[in-house]
Design an enzyme around this catalytic site. Sequence first.
Site, mmCIF file in Angstrom:
data_model
loop_
_atom_site.group_PDB
_atom_site.id
_atom_site.type_symbol
_atom_site.label_atom_id
_atom_site.label_comp_id
_atom_site.label_asym_id
_atom_site.label_seq_id
_atom_site.Cartn_x
_atom_site.Cartn_y
_atom_site.Cartn_z
ATOM 1 N N VAL A 117 0.680 -1.334 -0.187
ATOM 2 C CA VAL A 117 0.007 -0.280 -0.174
ATOM 3 C C VAL A 117 1.055 1.388 -0.365
ATOM 4 O O VAL A 117 0.719 2.337 -1.281
ATOM 5 C CB VAL A 117 -1.314 -0.063 1.097
ATOM 6 C CG1 VAL A 117 -1.575 1.243 0.936
ATOM 7 C CG2 VAL A 117 -2.158 -1.292 1.117
ATOM 8 N N THR A 121 -5.681 -0.472 7.141
ATOM 9 C CA THR A 121 -6.680 -0.730 7.805
ATOM 10 C C THR A 121 -6.670 -1.042 9.427
ATOM 11 O O THR A 121 -5.441 -1.784 9.422
ATOM 12 C CB THR A 121 -7.010 -2.477 6.650
ATOM 13 O OG1 THR A 121 -6.865 -2.319 5.298
ATOM 14 C CG2 THR A 121 -8.448 -2.489 7.313
ATOM 15 N N GLU A 124 -7.355 2.738 2.557
ATOM 16 C CA GLU A 124 -7.266 1.872 1.320
ATOM 17 C C GLU A 124 -7.917 0.942 0.082
ATOM 18 O O GLU A 124 -8.152 0.599 1.347
ATOM 19 C CB GLU A 124 -5.954 2.372 1.119
ATOM 20 C CG GLU A 124 -5.397 1.778 -0.109
ATOM 21 C CD GLU A 124 -5.454 3.033 -1.252
ATOM 22 O OE1 GLU A 124 -5.330 4.071 -1.366
ATOM 23 O OE2 GLU A 124 -5.968 2.326 -2.405
ATOM 24 N N PHE A 125 -8.539 1.518 -1.050
ATOM 25 C CA PHE A 125 -9.443 0.558 -0.886
ATOM 26 C C PHE A 125 -8.559 -0.300 -2.569
ATOM 27 O O PHE A 125 -9.338 -1.268 -3.497
ATOM 28 C CB PHE A 125 -10.877 1.148 -1.559
ATOM 29 C CG PHE A 125 -10.841 1.603 -0.993
ATOM 30 C CD1 PHE A 125 -12.362 0.990 0.312
ATOM 31 C CD2 PHE A 125 -11.369 2.877 -0.598
ATOM 32 C CE1 PHE A 125 -12.720 1.044 1.269
ATOM 33 C CE2 PHE A 125 -12.417 2.866 0.482
ATOM 34 C CZ PHE A 125 -13.152 2.316 1.143
ATOM 35 N N LEU A 126 -7.217 -0.328 -2.661
ATOM 36 C CA LEU A 126 -6.626 -0.954 -3.776
ATOM 37 C C LEU A 126 -6.976 -2.811 -4.101
ATOM 38 O O LEU A 126 -6.739 -2.670 -2.974
ATOM 39 C CB LEU A 126 -5.380 -0.112 -4.319
ATOM 40 C CG LEU A 126 -3.959 -0.885 -2.979
ATOM 41 C CD1 LEU A 126 -3.806 -1.790 -2.781
ATOM 42 C CD2 LEU A 126 -2.859 0.463 -3.343
ATOM 43 N N ARG A 127 -6.603 -2.919 -4.824
ATOM 44 C CA ARG A 127 -6.550 -4.099 -4.957
ATOM 45 C C ARG A 127 -5.376 -5.018 -5.519
ATOM 46 O O ARG A 127 -4.540 -3.773 -6.453
ATOM 47 C CB ARG A 127 -8.044 -5.101 -5.731
ATOM 48 C CG ARG A 127 -8.897 -4.627 -5.274
ATOM 49 C CD ARG A 127 -9.485 -5.240 -6.756
ATOM 50 N NE ARG A 127 -9.582 -4.256 -7.714
ATOM 51 C CZ ARG A 127 -10.224 -4.276 -9.089
ATOM 52 N NH1 ARG A 127 -11.250 -5.152 -9.710
ATOM 53 N NH2 ARG A 127 -10.045 -3.218 -10.291
ATOM 54 N N CYS A 175 -5.242 -8.771 3.769
ATOM 55 C CA CYS A 175 -6.331 -8.386 3.891
ATOM 56 C C CYS A 175 -7.718 -8.788 4.328
ATOM 57 O O CYS A 175 -7.990 -8.894 5.551
ATOM 58 C CB CYS A 175 -7.005 -7.452 2.680
ATOM 59 S SG CYS A 175 -5.647 -6.362 2.844
ATOM 60 N N THR A 226 -0.566 -3.667 9.382
ATOM 61 C CA THR A 226 -1.957 -4.335 10.889
ATOM 62 C C THR A 226 -2.117 -5.401 11.025
ATOM 63 O O THR A 226 -2.896 -6.358 10.428
ATOM 64 C CB THR A 226 -2.705 -3.599 10.746
ATOM 65 O OG1 THR A 226 -3.661 -3.692 9.849
ATOM 66 C CG2 THR A 226 -2.420 -1.955 10.836
ATOM 67 N N GLY A 251 -14.526 -20.942 -5.644
ATOM 68 C CA GLY A 251 -14.038 -21.515 -5.131
ATOM 69 C C GLY A 251 -13.103 -21.714 -3.985
ATOM 70 O O GLY A 251 -13.501 -22.370 -3.620
HETATM 71 P P1 NAD Z 1 3.414 -4.263 3.807
HETATM 72 O O1 NAD Z 1 3.616 -5.417 5.180
HETATM 73 O O2 NAD Z 1 3.857 -4.932 2.514
HETATM 74 O O3 NAD Z 1 3.993 -3.472 4.224
HETATM 75 C C1 NAD Z 1 3.905 -2.214 5.564
HETATM 76 C C2 NAD Z 1 5.087 -2.048 5.709
HETATM 77 O O4 NAD Z 1 5.905 -1.328 6.783
HETATM 78 C C3 NAD Z 1 6.807 -2.505 5.422
HETATM 79 O O5 NAD Z 1 7.562 -2.617 4.437
HETATM 80 C C4 NAD Z 1 7.587 -2.863 6.651
HETATM 81 O O6 NAD Z 1 8.469 -3.213 6.712
HETATM 82 C C5 NAD Z 1 7.067 -0.822 7.437
HETATM 83 N N1 NAD Z 1 7.194 -1.110 8.386
HETATM 84 C C6 NAD Z 1 6.625 -1.296 9.421
HETATM 85 N N2 NAD Z 1 6.866 -1.014 10.884
HETATM 86 C C7 NAD Z 1 7.899 -0.197 10.755
HETATM 87 C C8 NAD Z 1 8.053 1.393 10.630
HETATM 88 N N3 NAD Z 1 8.002 1.769 12.455
HETATM 89 N N4 NAD Z 1 8.414 2.568 10.842
HETATM 90 C C9 NAD Z 1 8.614 2.079 9.031
HETATM 91 N N5 NAD Z 1 8.223 0.914 8.268
HETATM 92 C C10 NAD Z 1 7.347 -0.464 9.024
HETATM 93 O O7 NAD Z 1 1.818 -4.235 4.216
HETATM 94 P P2 NAD Z 1 0.673 -3.907 3.343
HETATM 95 O O8 NAD Z 1 0.132 -5.184 2.320
HETATM 96 O O9 NAD Z 1 1.374 -2.409 2.322
HETATM 97 O O10 NAD Z 1 -0.381 -3.041 4.038
HETATM 98 C C11 NAD Z 1 -0.562 -2.310 4.685
HETATM 99 C C12 NAD Z 1 -2.046 -1.483 5.313
HETATM 100 O O11 NAD Z 1 -2.571 -1.686 4.087
HETATM 101 C C13 NAD Z 1 -2.303 -2.920 6.331
HETATM 102 O O12 NAD Z 1 -3.410 -2.412 6.908
HETATM 103 C C14 NAD Z 1 -3.230 -3.177 5.757
HETATM 104 O O13 NAD Z 1 -4.396 -4.476 6.078
HETATM 105 C C15 NAD Z 1 -3.755 -2.352 4.948
HETATM 106 N N6 NAD Z 1 -4.455 -2.797 3.121
HETATM 107 C C16 NAD Z 1 -4.048 -3.502 2.303
HETATM 108 C C17 NAD Z 1 -3.626 -3.541 1.381
HETATM 109 C C18 NAD Z 1 -3.359 -4.400 0.140
HETATM 110 O O14 NAD Z 1 -3.686 -5.351 -0.945
HETATM 111 N N7 NAD Z 1 -1.987 -5.247 0.530
HETATM 112 C C19 NAD Z 1 -5.185 -2.884 0.362
HETATM 113 C C20 NAD Z 1 -5.519 -1.665 1.419
HETATM 114 C C21 NAD Z 1 -5.262 -2.436 2.262
#
Ligand code: NAD
Length: 441
Positions: A12, A122, A152-155, A261, A87, A254
């Site tokens: 994200v 999230t 954020e709502f991206l997929r 998420c 999270t 499926g």
């Molecule tokens: P991710 O694990 O890919 O990225 C999180 C990043 O945060 C990592 O690179 C980690 O090293 C960094 N980080 C953690 N603690 C830190 C700190 N103290 N200082 C600096 N950097 C730090 O996670 P993600 O998939 O990008 O998801 C992030 C959030 O967005 C989550 O809450 C998730 O639920 C939400 N979200 C994800 C998606 C998705 O499709 N992946 C979509 C919408 C929302």
Amino acid sequence: MVPLTVIGTGYVGLVTAACFAEMGHPVLGVDRDREKLNLLRTGTCPFYEPGLDALVAKHVGSGRITFTDDLIHGARASRIIFICVGTPPLPDGQADLSQVEEVARQIAEHADGYRLLVEKSTVPVRTAQWIKRTCALFRRSNAQIDVASNPEFLREGSAVHDFLHPDRIVLGVESDEGRDQLLKLYKSFTCPILVTNIATAELIKHASNAFLAMKISFVNFAADVCERVGADIGQVAEGMGFDQRIGRAFLYAGAGYGGSCFPKDVKAFMRMAEEVGVEAGLLREVDRINDLRIERLLAKLREALWVINGKTIAVLGLAFKPNTDDIREAPSLRLIGRLAEGPARLRLYDPQAMGRMREVFPAVPGRIEYAASPAEAAQGAEAVVVLTEWEEFKTLDFETLKRGMRTPIIVDGRNMLDPAEMAQLGFEYYSVGRPAIRHAF
Ligand code: NAD
């Protein structure tokens, strides 16, 4: 143009940073993962996401995005700071907010002047209240810290497109300044922009994800019924989907939902509802139905193979969905774990996710092997299981695949192949919620 800090450069955060840079804003990306930062500084994307590598390379090259592991620098560099850290779920299903708390505390300790701290991660409803309290406890005397929610709502797989062309933008704000700053940032977007209080914005995200997960579990429940009565879930879903109140999206039976998420967000929403005294049986059932999916696929394999132990099984598709290399909570993890216990001999293939899967299930000759192509994976296999609907699997040369297999059996965990075509090619074909095609060998 507004200087921005984005904390957390994962799926994200990096998309957020790259897309805001594309819109012309100077962006500082902060992450504590130095290996990731080293790659990013060379303009290399540390994971597979279509279109993102080009944006990162372009804006690292132009100097519009820079990266640091220094959160203090991040706290001081910009008035608007996006929190995009993870999270993940705790063992009891609650969201682990330790990364969010740590970031909030450090920003409070080091920021001076006005800062707008925007939750993009999230988070459960009321997280912003905890962030505010943390900031009030730790902030410097000359700092004024405002909090907002911009879920954020991206997929994954279409993240850049989704960020730049969202269905809606949700802004949860508590001050005029916070609202104005965010509206200015998003002023070029033509989609509806919903301005709410913060708790509402937090809840919109959790409710949206839980609803989508519910649609998937609903169609899987209906698929189980279809199998018992000789109906076809594809046609049932199509018939339902023409009703505009229902819609066709996410009505695909499926192997169930996975990814970073839905599984965690359903559990976190359930826990949060129970915490405030609301019975969450609906979501518990959504979760339970999803959990059963792998058992249902294993049952199909047993129906086809009788004994699984010692058999060679090819798994096509390891990522939790197509167009990503993300395997977090992917159905493949559980299926491979169960089959490896068997033990079956596994031959795995995915166009992008094999590197990540190797970190979880390293290759063991004769037990778990990674193949360079679907045909190589299927060579000598007694069954092929399809777990991710990658486009390339739709156009495989099934004649060649079949020639290489010991027995021509396909278990399609994504209903992506045409049963009639598979029958014509001479496969035994098992899918989800559709009649099986079984031969008397
Ligand atoms: P991710 O694990 O890919 O990225 C999180 C990043 O945060 C990592 O690179 C980690 O090293 C960094 N980080 C953690 N603690 C830190 C700190 N103290 N200082 C600096 N950097 C730090 O996670 P993600 O998939 O990008 O998801 C992030 C959030 O967005 C989550 O809450 C998730 O639920 C939400 N979200 C994800 C998606 C998705 O499709 N992946 C979509 C919408 C929302």
